[in-house]
Scaffold this motif. Structure first.
Motif, PDB file in Angstrom:
ATOM      1  N   UNK A 166      45.707  30.899  -6.335  1.00  0.00           N
ATOM      2  CA  UNK A 166      47.101  30.065  -5.983  1.00  0.00           C
ATOM      3  C   UNK A 166      47.851  30.401  -6.963  1.00  0.00           C
ATOM      4  N   UNK A 167      47.560  30.203  -8.160  1.00  0.00           N
ATOM      5  CA  UNK A 167      48.433  30.579  -9.213  1.00  0.00           C
ATOM      6  C   UNK A 167      48.867  32.028  -9.411  1.00  0.00           C
ATOM      7  N   UNK A 168      47.841  32.740  -9.155  1.00  0.00           N
ATOM      8  CA  UNK A 168      48.123  34.252  -9.141  1.00  0.00           C
ATOM      9  C   UNK A 168      48.855  34.798  -8.072  1.00  0.00           C
ATOM     10  N   UNK A 169      48.773  34.063  -6.835  1.00  0.00           N
ATOM     11  CA  UNK A 169      49.545  34.490  -5.916  1.00  0.00           C
ATOM     12  C   UNK A 169      51.017  34.384  -6.053  1.00  0.00           C
ATOM     13  N   UNK A 170      51.219  33.074  -6.905  1.00  0.00           N
ATOM     14  CA  UNK A 170      52.633  32.531  -7.231  1.00  0.00           C
ATOM     15  C   UNK A 170      53.200  33.361  -8.110  1.00  0.00           C
ATOM     16  N   UNK A 171      52.499  34.007  -9.359  1.00  0.00           N
ATOM     17  CA  UNK A 171      52.908  34.839 -10.299  1.00  0.00           C
ATOM     18  C   UNK A 171      53.195  36.352  -9.627  1.00  0.00           C
ATOM     19  N   UNK A 172      52.346  36.829  -8.781  1.00  0.00           N
ATOM     20  CA  UNK A 172      52.812  38.073  -8.270  1.00  0.00           C
ATOM     21  C   UNK A 172      53.998  37.934  -7.137  1.00  0.00           C
ATOM     22  N   UNK A 173      54.140  36.798  -6.710  1.00  0.00           N
ATOM     23  CA  UNK A 173      55.638  36.688  -5.734  1.00  0.00           C
ATOM     24  C   UNK A 173      56.774  36.544  -6.511  1.00  0.00           C
TER      25      UNK A 173
END
Length: 342
Positions: A136-143
């Motif tokens: 989830x954290x990785x998705x936030x950073x990518x967005x």
């Protein structure tokens, strides 16, 4: 008197005739605040072109499309959150808000991250209620690297990028629950702790605040090790029955997440002579019935509509501010209910 003219409307609104013409004709730039003032004046004086003005003001509103990803196995809770967000979007007068709401009924981080990435190209920002996980954290950073803002709702989320937060001060929620046991239990004793899942950061903070109060102010109580209900009524009922069987001297139960329906069912079926102090979260039909029949002592609740309104505002601000937004947080006061104020 004849019907009000454009000059009359300009006078009532405190603007020039040219401004009125720009509003009606939709030509030229007029501040949104000014347009609303003209519309209010038109309603007051009974301006004949009211319908056209209403159309122009509505058409001039900024338009945003936001995605909402809600990860919660508790269907009743998810439904309340989703309904509140939709009401907040519909009632927002300054902008036109379209919501794409995705309800995820399990605790799989893969589903959350993939859903966020899937809808990212269709929205101006994402509000997410999810358990903490590296995916989830990785998705936030990518967005965030793509310029798409993310607002964490109810349970805060960590990331290298900026993540806004809208919700309660979870640590204070836990301390308030502890205060209730300290003041309502007739004598110190054992307190059982049922959490939804420690994967939600808010649940972790509830327990942290709960324990900090007892360490500081009520050390004579014994806090049992927390047990996770995984947001399931069935699991919560079994755990409650075990607590009652193994700890006949139990003084109370703190339910800091999903599963309250199972806890109340176990307490009602148990027919125990001793009166347990029970504190749960969020005023819904299940908890309301528990308060009314005395099975539940107190409820600490999210003010769902207030939180939803703040989330819409946060999304708009984050979209407009971009990387300049910083770690914005809207901490909303929680509500406390007993049988006497529902």
């Amino acid at each position: 008197m004849g019907r009000p003219t454009i000059k009359d409307l300009a006078s009532a609104a405190g603007v020039s005739v040219a401004t009125i013409n720009r509003v009606i004709g939709g030509s030229g730039q007029v501040k949104e605040q000014t347009m609303h003032r003209v519309l209010e004046a038109a309603e007051q004086v009974g301006f004949y072109g009211l319908g056209a003005l209403q159309h122009r003001v509505a058409a001039a509103r900024e338009k945003f499309r936001f995605g909402v990803v809600i990860q919660s196995p508790n269907k009743a809770f998810s439904a309340v959150v989703a309904r509140s967000l939709k009401a907040a979007a519909e009632s927002h007068t300054e902008s036109q808000i379209l919501l794409q709401v995705e309800l995820l009924e399990d605790l799989s981080p893969e589903q959350v991250s993939s859903k966020m990435l899937e809808i990212s190209s269709k929205v101006d920002g994402i509000t997410v209620l999810a358990a903490e996980h590296p995916l989830v954290v990785d998705a936030i950073d990518r967005l965030s690297s793509q310029g798409l803002p993310v607002v964490a709702l109810i349970s805060s989320l960590s990331a290298h990028s900026q993540v806004c937060y809208v919700g309660l001060d979870s640590w204070k929620v836990g301390r308030t629950a502890a205060w209730a046991f300290d003041h309502m239990c007739k004598s110190p004793g054992k307190i059982g702790i049922l959490v939804g899942t420690h994967r939600y950061r808010c649940h972790d903070l509830y327990e942290s605040g709960f324990r900090s109060y007892f360490r500081e102010l009520a050390a004579e109580f014994t806090l049992l090790e927390p047990i996770s209900t995984f947001e399931s009524d069935t699991i919560a009922r079994e755990l409650t029955e075990t607590l009652l069987r193994e700890h006949p001297d139990l003084k109370g139960i703190y339910v800091s997440g999903g599963g309250i329906g199972g806890v109340l069912a176990a307490l009602r079926a148990g027919n125990h002579e001793r009166k347990l102090i029970t504190v749960g979260h969020d005023l819904m039909e299940t908890t309301k019935s528990g308060l009314l029949d005395g099975t539940l002592t107190m409820v600490i609740s999210h003010p769902f509509q207030t939180i939803a309104n703040e989330a819409i505002v946060a999304m708009i601000r984050a979209r407009k501010a971009g990387n300049e937004m910083g770690r914005y947080a809207a901490v909303v006061p929680f509500e406390v209910y007993t049988s006497e104020n529902i």
